[in-house]
Design a protein around this motif. Structure first.
Motif, mmCIF file in Angstrom:
data_model
loop_
_atom_site.group_PDB
_atom_site.id
_atom_site.type_symbol
_atom_site.label_atom_id
_atom_site.label_comp_id
_atom_site.label_asym_id
_atom_site.label_seq_id
_atom_site.Cartn_x
_atom_site.Cartn_y
_atom_site.Cartn_z
ATOM 1 N N UNK A 233 7.341 -33.072 -22.864
ATOM 2 C CA UNK A 233 8.333 -33.264 -23.910
ATOM 3 C C UNK A 233 9.729 -33.475 -23.343
ATOM 4 N N UNK A 234 10.480 -34.315 -24.033
ATOM 5 C CA UNK A 234 11.888 -34.564 -23.691
ATOM 6 C C UNK A 234 12.729 -34.134 -24.890
ATOM 7 N N UNK A 235 13.032 -32.836 -24.950
ATOM 8 C CA UNK A 235 13.719 -32.289 -26.115
ATOM 9 C C UNK A 235 15.228 -32.524 -26.030
ATOM 10 N N UNK A 236 15.821 -32.668 -27.198
ATOM 11 C CA UNK A 236 17.266 -32.858 -27.302
ATOM 12 C C UNK A 236 17.985 -31.580 -26.880
ATOM 13 N N UNK A 237 19.047 -31.731 -26.105
ATOM 14 C CA UNK A 237 19.825 -30.579 -25.651
ATOM 15 C C UNK A 237 20.722 -30.110 -26.793
ATOM 16 N N UNK A 238 20.264 -29.098 -27.512
ATOM 17 C CA UNK A 238 20.960 -28.651 -28.720
ATOM 18 C C UNK A 238 22.081 -27.661 -28.391
ATOM 19 N N UNK A 239 23.137 -28.159 -27.804
ATOM 20 C CA UNK A 239 24.310 -27.320 -27.616
ATOM 21 C C UNK A 239 25.009 -27.152 -28.970
ATOM 22 N N UNK A 240 25.712 -26.049 -29.184
ATOM 23 C CA UNK A 240 26.399 -25.850 -30.474
ATOM 24 C C UNK A 240 27.312 -27.014 -30.843
ATOM 25 N N UNK A 241 28.000 -27.552 -29.860
ATOM 26 C CA UNK A 241 28.913 -28.669 -30.131
ATOM 27 C C UNK A 241 28.150 -29.925 -30.538
ATOM 28 N N UNK A 242 27.039 -30.207 -29.837
ATOM 29 C CA UNK A 242 26.255 -31.403 -30.153
ATOM 30 C C UNK A 242 25.663 -31.312 -31.555
ATOM 31 N N UNK A 243 25.154 -30.133 -31.914
ATOM 32 C CA UNK A 243 24.577 -29.940 -33.244
ATOM 33 C C UNK A 243 25.652 -30.080 -34.318
ATOM 34 N N UNK A 244 26.803 -29.470 -34.084
ATOM 35 C CA UNK A 244 27.902 -29.536 -35.060
ATOM 36 C C UNK A 244 28.360 -30.974 -35.272
ATOM 37 N N UNK A 245 28.491 -31.738 -34.199
ATOM 38 C CA UNK A 245 28.922 -33.137 -34.313
ATOM 39 C C UNK A 245 27.887 -33.971 -35.058
ATOM 40 N N UNK A 246 26.595 -33.719 -34.769
ATOM 41 C CA UNK A 246 25.532 -34.476 -35.432
ATOM 42 C C UNK A 246 25.500 -34.186 -36.930
ATOM 43 N N UNK A 247 25.704 -32.922 -37.297
ATOM 44 C CA UNK A 247 25.718 -32.564 -38.714
ATOM 45 C C UNK A 247 26.875 -33.236 -39.444
ATOM 46 N N UNK A 248 28.040 -33.271 -38.819
ATOM 47 C CA UNK A 248 29.196 -33.925 -39.432
ATOM 48 C C UNK A 248 28.973 -35.427 -39.580
ATOM 49 N N UNK A 249 28.396 -36.043 -38.546
ATOM 50 C CA UNK A 249 28.116 -37.478 -38.598
ATOM 51 C C UNK A 249 27.081 -37.794 -39.679
ATOM 52 N N UNK A 250 26.090 -36.924 -39.826
ATOM 53 C CA UNK A 250 25.058 -37.159 -40.831
ATOM 54 C C UNK A 250 25.640 -37.093 -42.240
ATOM 55 N N UNK A 251 26.481 -36.106 -42.498
ATOM 56 C CA UNK A 251 27.106 -35.992 -43.816
ATOM 57 C C UNK A 251 27.984 -37.207 -44.109
ATOM 58 N N UNK A 252 28.706 -37.687 -43.098
ATOM 59 C CA UNK A 252 29.536 -38.878 -43.275
ATOM 60 C C UNK A 252 28.672 -40.108 -43.541
#
Length: 528
Positions: free
Chosen positions: A76-95
């Motif tokens: 498996x090649x899992x996404x590196x879920x750092x707090x910053x990466x997750x927070x940025x992805x959530x904001x981008x998804x809402x936008x």
């Protein structure tokens, strides 16, 4: 390719099938003479399917093909879920969601309960299911509420679907067993899902099947490992499973279209599809063989290069080949009727949902001075774990920090409990090995240092595993971090007890040998 797929799937294969009687399809062996009775030769269609799949492979980059090969085999090649990466992805998804013009169901849901719709944990499920591709996650999120509105109506739009939301026909379809999770995960810790495509189409309604598929996928997404690692699908076909090889193409088409539509609106990541065939000698079997391959190709090129077809003289022979992919073959159900584990999981899930509703009602009712929204001792189930010296820790499995697990433990998970089965689990063996390596350091450490050591081991286990406990009431749950850390400290105490016992046995053995030497008469030295 899309036109070729549509033509073959919608017209050619059903047309070929209709040229034969049921007796022909079941009994006759496939030969060139019999294929001439059909509107087209089966060899030609088979080659056309091969050509389409080969083209899908050629359209992929070398990097994507290599990645798909590794994922099929459990690397498996899992996404590196750092707090910053997750927070940025959530904001981008809402936008991104804001830019989608047609989202009537989503806007209706937001007007009913904005907190439910904007819950970050719900958004994160879709992001993980799309490997943090923000655009596709946002589009699927919008389609999700459209599908939910269609299946369950406005009243269920802003609540998690439970078994009480299913009617009698839906419950029958749920317990029928045409979709089941294995009690064990594959070697990479992925959930293994078995689909019996031909069993449900004739016994249940289209709406019930869709509602059940929706329900199962969404409760599976409560499992964080399911979100991060995705799932592996197995489609067993043949007389031993559900006689799919005698299923009419029209029913197969319906199943495929349903699965495709639902998959486009539900979170989740399918890493590989294994199709197991037994005996392709009949015309009916060959028809279904090509239809299943077309079904896989029709999903997307992503799935096309992640499927494997296994053939054998029997279903068991074809499924035995799954061992090479790290799948526990011994626990795969042979038919929908082989659903004992599935029934147990669904019954436990029903009890969990009931307990959650009870707790929520008590928490909303602040007028009861006796419990103030908390469970009474009579209603709470306290799970316990203890070491060999009697030190115990208990916790409430309904605690929000406890994650419900849709399938059983994986090889990297640590199981809380006692007994040979628990001790021999690979994750528990790994924990004991880590404890043995640090036991001398731990023994001479201060209380604070011991806490730090157990915390480091806990975090190390949790990088690719979990600490799990089985509840007879609600099933497997992932325990809170503090309970996991205490489990590690129990392992150190158990280790010392084993050492003391071994040391005592060794001392007794040496003392016994010395006593026998002293009490025996002198013997002449050999060779003297």
């Amino acid at each position: 390719n899309r036109f070729r797929l549509t033509y073959l799937f919608e017209y050619s294969i059903p047309s070929a099938y209709s040229a034969f009687s049921i007796q022909d399809l079941k009994m006759h062996s496939y030969t060139r003479n019999e294929s001439s009775r059909s509107p087209f030769e089966f060899e030609k269609v088979s080659k056309e399917v091969d050509s389409i799949i080969a083209q899908c492979m050629n359209d992929m980059t070398h990097e994507d093909r290599q990645k798909s090969y590794l994922e099929v085999h459990g690397v498996l090649d899992e996404f590196d879920e750092t707090p910053e990466a997750v927070r940025n992805a959530l904001e981008e998804m809402k936008a991104r969601i804001e830019t989608i013009s047609k989202k009537d169901a989503l806007e209706l849901a937001e007007s009913m309960d904005k907190e439910y719709v904007n819950d970050s944990s719900l958004h994160l499920k879709f992001l993980r299911g799309e490997r943090f591709n923000v655009a596709t996650a946002a589009e699927k999120f919008v389609r999700h509420f459209e599908l939910k509105m269609e299946l369950f109506g406005k009243s269920k739009l802003v609540k998690d679907i439970e078994q009480e939301d299913l009617d009698e026909d839906d419950i029958k379809a749920l317990y029928l067993g045409y979709v089941q999770w294995l009690p064990l995960r594959d070697i990479s810790g992925r959930t293994v899902t078995v689909f019996f495509l031909g069993s449900a189409t004739g016994q249940t309604t289209r709406l019930s099947r869709q509602k059940v598929f929706f329900y199962l996928r969404m409760i599976a997404m409560e499992d964080e490992a399911f979100q991060k690692k995705g799932m592996v699908c197995i489609i067993p076909t043949g007389k031993d499973s559900d006689d799919i090889q005698n299923t009419e193409p029209s029913l197969m088409q319906t199943s495929v279209k349903e699965m495709t539509r639902l998959s486009e609106a539900l979170p989740g990541y399918t890493q590989c599809i294994h199709v197991c065939f037994s005996n392709l000698s009949s015309i009916g079997a060959l028809v279904v063989f090509n239809m299943v391959r077309l079904m896989i190709a029709a999903f997307s090129s992503f799935i096309t290069i992640r499927h494997r077809v296994h053939k054998g003289s029997s279903l068991q022979e074809s499924m035995n080949k799954l061992q090479a992919f790290g799948i526990p073959v011994s626990v795969i159900p042979k038919s929908p009727a082989d659903n004992g584990y599935h029934t147990t999981v669904m019954q436990r899930r029903k009890r969990l949902e009931h307990k959650r509703r009870q707790r929520k009602q008590r928490q909303n009712n602040n007028n009861n001075n006796n419990n103030n929204g908390q469970q009474s001792d009579q209603e709470a189930e306290q799970l316990e774990d203890s070491d060999d010296e009697g030190f115990t820790v208990s916790f409430d499995p309904l605690d929000e920090r406890c994650n419900w697990i849709c399938a059983g433990p994986g090889p990297s998970d640590v199981i809380l409990g006692r007994g040979r089965k628990t001790n021999n689990h690979p994750g528990n063996i790994r924990l004991r090995t880590m404890v043995e390596e640090l036991s001398d350091v731990y023994k001479t450490s201060s209380k604070k240092e011991k806490t730090e050591i157990t915390q480091r081991i806990t975090v190390s286990i949790q990088t690719n595993g979990r600490f799990l406990k089985e509840s007879e009431m609600i099933g497997w749950v992932e325990v809170p971090d503090e309970v996991a850390r205490i489990k590690v400290s129990h392992a150190f105490r158990d280790s010392y007890k084993v050492r003391r016992k071994q040391g005592c046995n060794k001392s007794q053995t040496l003392a016994g040998q010395k006593h026998r030497l002293q009490s025996s008469p002198d013997q002449p030295t050999r060779g003297m």
